[in-house]
Design an enzyme around this catalytic site. Structure first.
Site, PDB file in Angstrom:
ATOM      1  CB  ILE B 110      -0.984   0.019   1.194  1.00  0.00           C
ATOM      2  CG1 ILE B 110      -0.237  -0.134   2.529  1.00  0.00           C
ATOM      3  CG2 ILE B 110      -2.049  -1.065   1.037  1.00  0.00           C
ATOM      4  CD1 ILE B 110      -1.116   0.095   3.756  1.00  0.00           C
ATOM      5  CB  ILE B 274      16.711  -0.133   9.624  1.00  0.00           C
ATOM      6  CG1 ILE B 274      16.311   0.333  11.035  1.00  0.00           C
ATOM      7  CG2 ILE B 274      15.927   0.631   8.553  1.00  0.00           C
ATOM      8  CD1 ILE B 274      14.875   0.048  11.434  1.00  0.00           C
ATOM      9  N   GLY B 347       8.721  -4.199  13.320  1.00  0.00           N
ATOM     10  CA  GLY B 347       7.987  -3.357  12.372  1.00  0.00           C
ATOM     11  C   GLY B 347       8.319  -1.878  12.466  1.00  0.00           C
ATOM     12  CD  GLU B 350       0.370   0.240  12.660  1.00  0.00           C
ATOM     13  OE1 GLU B 350       1.451  -0.327  12.385  1.00  0.00           O
ATOM     14  OE2 GLU B 350      -0.733  -0.261  12.411  1.00  0.00           O
TER      15      GLU B 350
END
Lengths: 159, 384
Positions: B110, B274, B347, B350
């Site tokens: 997305i 990362i 992750g 968020e």
């Protein structure tokens, strides 16, 4: 009961079609259009130029920004028949051969988009802004590009 | 999280302790809610690096004491945590007749950079240049993937690629060994390395068999494997697995009109390794914009008589425009995590959002001396 058939469903017999000439991305187009059709719908639905995006269809988000005679306009709030004879430039028309427009390249280099939905509008708006000679400072760009919303939050990367 | 982080700030001011110091004095080395150790937690580094970057120690901690022209200036900080999710994901990995690697998975992209990082991970695993990896995705007919969300995709599909690659490499080596006059006939897994589009001997890189040659020797049949990648739940049950972040924010509040601007924000994130600093940075800075939005702008207004939203459009449901977004800085703290998964990753979506609203509310308190315990915070809350 009176005949209430929708003229949209019966375009051929409806005599409201109007001839409109538009030069789109350098190409002359002759179109037969109903007077209430927006420039955005002409681009996307009639000419299959789907690079220009329909966001809100209300003139609130800027996703549908295109250049009309060099000026940035919201194609969703523009009736196509009112632009008879105008020159329209969309995101599909800014590429030079295989060479990306410098702004397209800059957007890629700076990862200035995520989903990409607002990007064609952002780039057309930025080209218009440069032509207006108003992209002199970061603050000016921020302020005058604020009609182009970005929901992914790629704002400062784009600016 | 917002309530806790604002209350911590309030407590710090009541005690006369620096809000950052209060957090460092109460730093949790084990998860207080489960008493389990963390797989990794470089939050201390996040605090230190973000505080240095924004100049935390140079501010005057007294609320309402700092000004810039006609603006009150305030600094605030807060902590963020997010679960480090990993879901099952099935990968089909194929070495094509051209010796390229094709990865099939249903995951969508997305705009988070999934396509880019999956290609990177696959290329690294098989020792191929990026252009020889075809990541084919975005179709539910392809092997199973969870939804794109929860800051879980790189851990889920990315780690599954590593697991599938391991099986594929084993298969490739077996096939290579069986080739006629194979120079790798006696080689075991530990003796070889995958690079330059083929298999080489570790101690003698001139001994090299290309993937293409292996497929040709396989009568032109592609070599493929399918593998369901899963988190190591039994091992991870003993740990708390979290992504951590610290946001430090500078706000300006107009002395007369009380309009609030987030003039600068620094978020430091500890999310393991990362994979792609550029796309990861974009994820975090996008989340920071969402944080500004949550703190100062976004609000669904309901007509209580009709039970309907009255601002369901982009002119009245406000989100940040370019003019609302100023200097945003992203830091990734070094964090090595050997427990969480094969890639040592957590992750990066968020987590950039979690600490921001509280940091902004705390900065507004520092600027004005007013603690507003509702969101979004609008200028009218600050009018005398």
């Amino acid at each position: 009961m009176a005949n209430t058939s929708n003229p949209m469903e019966n375009k051929d017999q409806f005599n409201g079609l109007q001839a409109v000439r538009l030069k789109i991305n350098g190409e002359e187009r002759e179109l037969q259009l109903l007077p209430w059709v927006s420039l955005l719908d002409v681009l996307r639905e009639h000419l299959n130029l789907t690079g220009t995006k329909k966001g809100c269809d209300h003139g609130q988000c800027g996703a549908c920004t295109v250049l009309c005679d060099g000026k940035r306009i919201l194609s969703c709030l523009t009736l196509a028949v009112l632009k008879d004879g105008a020159e329209i430039l969309t995101i599909e028309g800014i590429i030079n051969g295989n060479q990306l427009h410098p702004l397209q390249q800059a957007f890629i280099d700076h990862d200035a988009f995520q989903c990409g939905y607002c990007t064609p509008g952002q780039i057309c708006s930025a080209i218009g802004l440069l032509k207006e000679g108003k992209a002199n400072t970061r603050e000016e760009v921020q302020e005058l590009m604020s009609g182009n919303l970005c929901r992914c939050g790629a704002n400062n990367l784009a600016v | 999280m917002h309530a806790i982080e604002c209350t911590m700030d309030e407590l710090a001011y009541k005690l006369g302790i620096d809000p950052l110091d209060l957090r460092l004095r109460n730093y949790a080395e084990v998860d207080p809610s489960t008493e389990k150790p963390f797989t990794s937690k470089a939050l201390r580094e996040c605090y230190q690096q973000a505080a240095n970057q924004i100049g935390w120690s140079e501010r005057n901690p007294e609320p309402g004491s700092m000004t810039r022209g006609n603006k009150l200036v305030g600094y605030g900080m807060a902590t963020g945590v997010w679960d480090a999710y990993q879901f099952p994901s099935r990968i089909e990995a194929i070495i094509t007749n051209e010796g390229k690697l094709k990865i099939n998975n249903a995951v969508t992209d997305i705009g988070t950079g999934t396509f880019t990082v999956m290609t990177q991970i696959a290329a690294d695993e098989l020792g191929l240049p990026i252009e020889d990896v075809i990541f084919s995705y975005g179709d539910s007919k392809k092997p199973f993937s969870m939804f794109q969300g929860g800051s879980s995709m790189t851990s889920s599909t990315g780690v599954a690629i590593v697991m599938a690659a391991k099986v594929l490499k084993k298969k490739l080596l077996e096939k290579a060994k069986k080739m006629s006059n194979s120079p790798l006939v006696d080689a075991v897994e530990e003796d070889v390395t995958f690079r330059n589009g083929g298999i080489s001997l570790l101690h003698d890189p001139s001994v090299h068999i290309s993937f293409q040659a292996i497929v040709t020797a396989n009568k032109g049949q592609v070599i493929k494997t399918t593998k369901m990648g899963k988190p190591h739940l039994l091992k991870l049950r003993k740990y708390s697995k979290m992504t951590h972040a610290a946001s430090f924010v500078e706000v300006e509040v107009d002395k007369d009109l009380k309009t609030i601007t987030v003039s600068r924000a620094v978020t430091a994130v500890a999310a393991g390794k990362i994979i792609n600093p550029k796309t990861a940075r974009s994820q975090i800075s996008g989340s920071m914009v969402w944080g500004i939005s949550k703190a100062l702008q976004e609000e669904s207004v309901i007509d209580e008589n009709l039970g309907k939203y009255i601002n369901a459009n982009l002119a009245e449901y406000h989100i940040p425009t370019h003019a609302d977004v100023h200097q945003l800085e992203v830091i990734f703290a070094d964090e090595k995590d050997d427990l969480i998964n094969e890639l040592g990753i957590k992750g990066v979506g968020e987590i950039g959002l979690v600490a921001m609203p509280a940091a902004i509310a705390n900065a507004i308190f520092h600027a004005t001396g007013k603690r507003i315990n509702k969101l979004p915070i609008h200028f009218d809350e600050l009018l005398e």
